[in-house]
Design a protein around this motif. Structure first.
Motif, short mmCIF file in Angstrom:
data_model
loop_
_atom_site.label_atom_id
_atom_site.label_comp_id
_atom_site.label_asym_id
_atom_site.label_seq_id
_atom_site.Cartn_x
_atom_site.Cartn_y
_atom_site.Cartn_z
N ILE A 28 0.82 -1.21 0.00
CA ILE A 28 0.00 0.00 0.00
C ILE A 28 0.85 1.26 0.00
CG2 ILE A 28 -1.69 1.34 1.30
CD1 ILE A 28 -2.94 -1.28 2.21
N LEU A 29 1.82 1.35 0.92
CA LEU A 29 2.64 2.57 1.00
C LEU A 29 3.46 2.80 -0.27
CD1 LEU A 29 3.43 5.00 2.66
CD2 LEU A 29 5.17 3.61 3.81
N PRO A 30 4.15 1.78 -0.82
CA PRO A 30 4.83 2.01 -2.10
C PRO A 30 3.89 2.44 -3.22
CG PRO A 30 5.67 0.01 -1.06
CD PRO A 30 4.48 0.45 -0.27
N LEU A 31 2.65 1.88 -3.23
CA LEU A 31 1.68 2.27 -4.25
C LEU A 31 1.32 3.74 -4.12
CD1 LEU A 31 -0.39 1.49 -6.50
CD2 LEU A 31 -2.02 1.11 -4.65
N VAL A 32 1.06 4.19 -2.88
CA VAL A 32 0.72 5.59 -2.65
C VAL A 32 1.89 6.49 -3.06
CG1 VAL A 32 0.14 7.30 -0.89
CG2 VAL A 32 -0.92 5.04 -0.82
N LYS A 33 3.11 6.09 -2.73
CA LYS A 33 4.28 6.89 -3.10
C LYS A 33 4.44 6.97 -4.62
CE LYS A 33 7.30 8.49 -1.44
NZ LYS A 33 7.52 9.96 -1.38
N ASN A 34 4.07 5.88 -5.32
CA ASN A 34 4.18 5.88 -6.78
C ASN A 34 3.20 6.83 -7.45
OD1 ASN A 34 6.25 4.01 -6.81
ND2 ASN A 34 4.89 2.25 -7.06
N LEU A 35 2.20 7.29 -6.69
CA LEU A 35 1.25 8.26 -7.23
C LEU A 35 1.83 9.68 -7.20
CD1 LEU A 35 -2.09 6.93 -5.66
CD2 LEU A 35 -1.24 6.60 -7.99
N GLY A 36 3.05 9.81 -6.70
CA GLY A 36 3.74 11.09 -6.75
C GLY A 36 3.54 11.99 -5.55
N VAL A 37 3.09 11.44 -4.44
CA VAL A 37 2.84 12.26 -3.25
C VAL A 37 4.08 12.27 -2.36
CG1 VAL A 37 0.39 11.75 -3.33
CG2 VAL A 37 1.88 10.33 -1.93
N SER A 38 4.13 13.19 -1.41
CA SER A 38 5.25 13.31 -0.48
C SER A 38 5.14 12.26 0.63
CB SER A 38 5.27 14.71 0.14
OG SER A 38 4.12 14.90 0.96
N HIS A 39 6.22 12.14 1.42
CA HIS A 39 6.19 11.23 2.57
C HIS A 39 5.06 11.61 3.52
CE1 HIS A 39 9.74 8.83 1.79
NE2 HIS A 39 10.47 9.92 1.58
N PHE A 40 4.89 12.92 3.76
CA PHE A 40 3.86 13.37 4.69
C PHE A 40 2.46 13.02 4.17
CE2 PHE A 40 0.86 16.67 6.11
CZ PHE A 40 0.94 16.48 7.48
N THR A 41 2.21 13.27 2.88
CA THR A 41 0.90 12.96 2.30
C THR A 41 0.64 11.45 2.34
OG1 THR A 41 1.04 14.88 0.85
CG2 THR A 41 -0.57 13.18 0.26
N ALA A 42 1.68 10.67 2.02
CA ALA A 42 1.53 9.22 2.09
C ALA A 42 1.20 8.79 3.51
CB ALA A 42 2.81 8.54 1.62
N GLY A 43 1.82 9.44 4.50
CA GLY A 43 1.51 9.13 5.89
C GLY A 43 0.07 9.47 6.25
N CYS A 44 -0.43 10.59 5.72
CA CYS A 44 -1.83 10.97 5.97
C CYS A 44 -2.79 9.93 5.41
CB CYS A 44 -2.12 12.34 5.34
SG CYS A 44 -1.30 13.73 6.15
N VAL A 45 -2.49 9.44 4.20
CA VAL A 45 -3.37 8.45 3.57
C VAL A 45 -3.37 7.15 4.35
CG1 VAL A 45 -3.73 7.05 1.50
CG2 VAL A 45 -3.12 9.46 1.27
N THR A 46 -2.19 6.68 4.72
CA THR A 46 -2.11 5.40 5.43
C THR A 46 -2.59 5.50 6.88
OG1 THR A 46 0.22 5.87 5.91
CG2 THR A 46 -0.25 4.49 4.00
#
Length: 397
Positions: A28-46
């Motif tokens: 999930i986290l690598p997938l979210v990062k592949n969408l071009g978001v920052s570490h912080f945004t990826a953290g918010c999503v997860t």
């Protein structure tokens, strides 16, 4: 149906549960990062999953106290399967959030299974039973991450993985529907109360009723220890990619390796608990081992040494899960086992909610940030668990 048969069926349900989860979770986290978001945004999503579980865990636990474990497990399994079908239907950020939101509300099958095991197991046998349940559940992490890592590299691999995980939850649903009996009659009569009426929510009512003088220390320990492992593991995939250039297959093998160690440790929890004969002391030593293992993982210069440090991490986590549950339930009234277990899961959910955000921010500062934060948090948990172990020893003297 005899109790030992129910135990075995719950073990199977726990195994299939974490097998389905382990297929998907590392991706999930690598997938979210592949969408071009920052570490912080990826953290918010997860963190969406943990934020919702903070509210839903005590409600589901209390619901199971009132209507029976079987009905609640069935609902949780079915809707968790739906959440994974939703997650796999698209790779857009909105759909990912929706899928994780549904799972956050209903992914409580493990919690309710533990409450059911507590209902039908004598206090003397609980450590062995909880250890076996954790071990068989952890076995799902042996094959799941490897299989998920291989499938994810295929075309539309993430969707295939999500659909496969959903099918495992549907299989759990069928097994529970066909075999697990309605165990409401097994619970104490005081547990069969009607839901409170009035303007107060179930969550607010339970938070007001809980004896905080009894549970504050073990809940606080649970938070710090959960935070310490989650802050490291939430960014584990990204850490091994950045530090060692690991591929999805390698990440899958590393997580499967942890599943093997966790399963082996779980099967030995019965003898370990008999050796200590004191859940508070067992929790203390598990916390110390967790602190040392996280420190080693943070500074590990190679994959080989990282794997070596993963062994005490998995062993200490197994010890902490069993001893922490035993300490909590030993202080709990039989009629509130589901509620207290659910609220304890909410404590973990608080940690799960904040760790992706904090881990993302700390990793922006340093690649070693999540590991160092986990080490400090585990040290605080060890100090608190040492406090309750000493307090228990003084009372016995």
């Amino acid at each position: 149906m005899k109790t030992y048969r129910i135990h075995r069926l719950i073990y199977i349900i726990g195994f299939l549960d974490l097998f389905g989860v382990s297929l998907i979770l590392p991706l999930i986290l690598p997938l979210v990062k592949n969408l071009g978001v920052s570490h912080f945004t990826a953290g918010c999503v997860t963190s969406v999953y943990g934020a919702i579980q903070l509210l839903s865990s005590p409600v589901v636990g209390r619901w199971s106290d009132n209507v029976g474990r079987r009905r609640v497990i069935l609902v949780c399994l079915l809707l968790t399967a739906i959440s994974y079908f939703v997650l796999g239907s698209s790779q857009s950020l909105l759909v990912i959030i929706l899928g994780r939101g549904i799972a956050g509300i209903f992914k409580h099958s493990q919690t309710v299974c533990r409450a059911l095991l507590a209902d039908i197991t004598s206090p003397e046998e609980r450590s062995q039973v909880f250890g076996t349940f954790n071990a068989t559940s952890s076995m799902g992490f042996i094959v799941g991450p490897m299989l998920g890592g291989h499938i994810a590299e295929l075309k539309d691999g993430f969707s295939v993985v999500c659909n496969l995980g959903a099918l495992f939850f549907l299989l759990d649903f069928v097994l529970c529907w066909m075999i697990i009996p309605d165990t409401l009659q097994m619970q104490p009569q005081s547990a069969k109360t009607k839901l409170e009426s009035g303007n107060r929510s179930q969550l607010y009512a339970f938070m007001k009723d809980i004896n905080w003088q009894t549970f504050w220390d073990v809940f606080l320990i649970r938070f710090f220890l959960s935070f310490s492992t989650l802050v490291y593991r939430s960014n584990f995939s990204l850490l091994v990619v950045q530090n060692f250039g690991a591929s999805p297959k390698v990440i899958g093998y590393l997580i499967s390796f942890q599943g093997i160690i966790s399963a082996m440790a779980g099967f030995f929890m019965g003898p370990v608990s008999k050796f200590y004969r004191n859940s508070q002391r067992e929790l203390y030593y598990g916390s110390l081992l967790l602190t040392l293992s996280l420190l080693g993982l943070t500074v590990a210069p190679s994959l080989t040494l990282l794997m070596v440090c993963l062994v005490p991490l998995c062993v200490s986590s197994a010890v902490i899960r069993v001893s922490g549950t035993a300490v909590t339930i030993s202080r709990c009234e039989p009629s509130k086992i589901g509620s207290v277990t659910g609220f304890g899961q909410s404590i973990t959910s608080v940690a799960r909610m904040v760790t992706p955000l904090i881990a993302g921010i700390s990793q922006e500062i340093s690649v070693y940030g999540p590991g160092m934060m986990g080490t400090v948090s585990a040290g605080i948990g060890a100090a608190l668990s040492g406090y309750i172990a000493c307090k228990k020893a003084l009372k016995e003297d």
